[in-house]
Design a protein around this motif. Structure first.
Motif, PDB file in Angstrom:
ATOM      1  N   ASP A  45       0.854  -1.191   0.000  1.00 26.82           N
ATOM      2  CA  ASP A  45       0.000   0.000   0.000  1.00 26.82           C
ATOM      3  C   ASP A  45       0.890   1.241   0.000  1.00 26.82           C
ATOM      4  O   ASP A  45       1.170   1.825   1.049  1.00 26.82           O
ATOM      5  N   LYS A  85      -7.853  -3.414  -3.993  1.00 22.52           N
ATOM      6  CA  LYS A  85      -7.426  -2.840  -5.276  1.00 22.52           C
ATOM      7  C   LYS A  85      -8.129  -1.524  -5.562  1.00 22.52           C
ATOM      8  O   LYS A  85      -7.570  -0.654  -6.239  1.00 22.52           O
ATOM      9  N   LYS A  86      -9.325  -1.343  -5.055  1.00 21.19           N
ATOM     10  CA  LYS A  86     -10.003  -0.059  -5.215  1.00 21.19           C
ATOM     11  C   LYS A  86      -9.267   1.046  -4.468  1.00 21.19           C
ATOM     12  O   LYS A  86      -9.383   2.223  -4.825  1.00 21.19           O
ATOM     13  N   GLU A  87      -8.522   0.671  -3.431  1.00 17.83           N
ATOM     14  CA  GLU A  87      -7.727   1.640  -2.672  1.00 17.83           C
ATOM     15  C   GLU A  87      -6.316   1.789  -3.246  1.00 17.83           C
ATOM     16  O   GLU A  87      -5.428   2.307  -2.569  1.00 17.83           O
ATOM     17  N   GLN A  88      -6.135   1.307  -4.477  1.00 17.88           N
ATOM     18  CA  GLN A  88      -4.848   1.391  -5.177  1.00 17.88           C
ATOM     19  C   GLN A  88      -3.756   0.553  -4.502  1.00 17.88           C
ATOM     20  O   GLN A  88      -2.566   0.837  -4.631  1.00 17.88           O
ATOM     21  N   THR A 122      -1.725  -3.137  -3.952  1.00 17.65           N
ATOM     22  CA  THR A 122      -1.345  -4.300  -4.738  1.00 17.65           C
ATOM     23  C   THR A 122      -1.460  -5.538  -3.861  1.00 17.65           C
ATOM     24  O   THR A 122      -0.921  -5.575  -2.743  1.00 17.65           O
TER      25      THR A 122
END
Length: 295
Positions: free
Chosen positions: A180, A262-265, A267
């Motif tokens: 993150d 993944k919506k919070e960018q 991996t």
């Protein structure tokens, strides 16, 4: 009567006038009616009307008066209430019986399947019973019953120790890594990940060197996350022991953990492994209030 046949002093009878003897249609008028008038009757009544009784009402009017407004005594109201309650109870009983007897309308194939499931469940219970009886037999026939009892106790202790986090564990499972860089992953997201893994059958979990047990908690702390009060840095690494075929799909379901992260960018990497080691330990803490209820 002729004048010759009248008694002395008797007046001669009056003769009705010609107009009073017959009506307009030539029929004799009814007694007590004015000459040249017609009597009014209810529709459907006879010419004379149902005026018997001397109250001046027709039969239909007396029937309507007897039926409305309704007059009911207290006893009649109580009987009506009891009948209503009885009918309601019967209706509820019939409905409950029809719902509980759903098997009556089941197909032959469904009944066979239900019987097969009952047979399988009975077989599993019988197998468990045989296993317990075998353990008892071993204890009874063992030359050293105390040693056999200690052996089984140690085995049970190992199983409970894995769940409590007091012993190390190894077995098949998955490795989950969350990176993150934007710092958007918070403690509640990691907690949701643990809950999803537990629901999928995870038996032992370790996060960045911290053993996850029943009392584990996650909290946000200055742009980072704390696990049981210990701050962990990125990337977040999960070592999970369980059935990989169940753990990985549980994380990748639509709307699940991976998609949310993944919506919070972030991996997310999930890798299956035939051997996962969870060696972070927790000290056994004696409860302050809870005590065993067994005698």
């Amino acid at each position: 009567m002729s004048d010759e046949n009248r008694l002395p002093g008797e007046l001669p009878p009056e003769r009705p006038s010609k107009g009073a003897e017959r009506g307009a249609d030539g029929a004799p008028d009814e007694p007590g009616t004015e000459p040249g008038t017609e009597s009014v009757t209810e529709p459907g009544e006879g010419a004379a009307g149902d005026t018997a009784g001397g109250d001046g009402l027709t039969g239909r009017q007396r029937l309507r008066k007897a039926l409305w407004p309704p007059r009911a005594s207290r006893a009649q109201l109580i009987v009506a209430l009891l009948l209503f309650v009885l009918g309601l109870g019967l209706a509820i009983q019939v409905r409950s019986t029809s719902e509980n007897s759903a098997l009556r309308g089941a197909r032959h194939e469904d009944l066979v399947r239900i019987l097969d499931e009952l047979d399988d469940r009975t077989k599993r219970l019988e197998d468990e019973k045989q296993e317990l009886q075998g353990q008892r037999t071993e204890l009874e026939n063992s030359s050293d019953q105390a040693e056999e009892a200690r052996k089984q106790t140690r085995k049970k202790e190992q199983q409970l120790g894995v769940l409590a986090g007091t012993v190390a564990a190894e077995g098949p499972g998955i490795q989950l890594t969350i990176r993150d860089e934007g710092g958007a992953v918070e403690a509640d997201m990691l907690l949701d990940t643990v809950q999803e893994l537990r629901a999928a059958g995870a038996e032992a979990i370790e996060v960045n060197g911290v053993r996850v047990v029943a009392s584990t908690y996650f909290s946000d702390s200055g742009g980072g996350v704390r696990v049981d009060g210990r701050k962990v840095g990125q990337p977040y690494r999960f070592q999970v022991i369980g059935k990989p075929q169940d753990l990985e799909p549980a994380l990748n379901i639509p709307g699940g953990v991976v998609q949310t992260l993944k919506k919070e960018q972030a991996t997310v990497d999930v890798a299956r492994s035939g051997k996962i080691t969870v060696d972070a330990l927790r000290s056994a803490k004696r409860p302050d209030y809870a005590r065993s209820s067994s005698s």
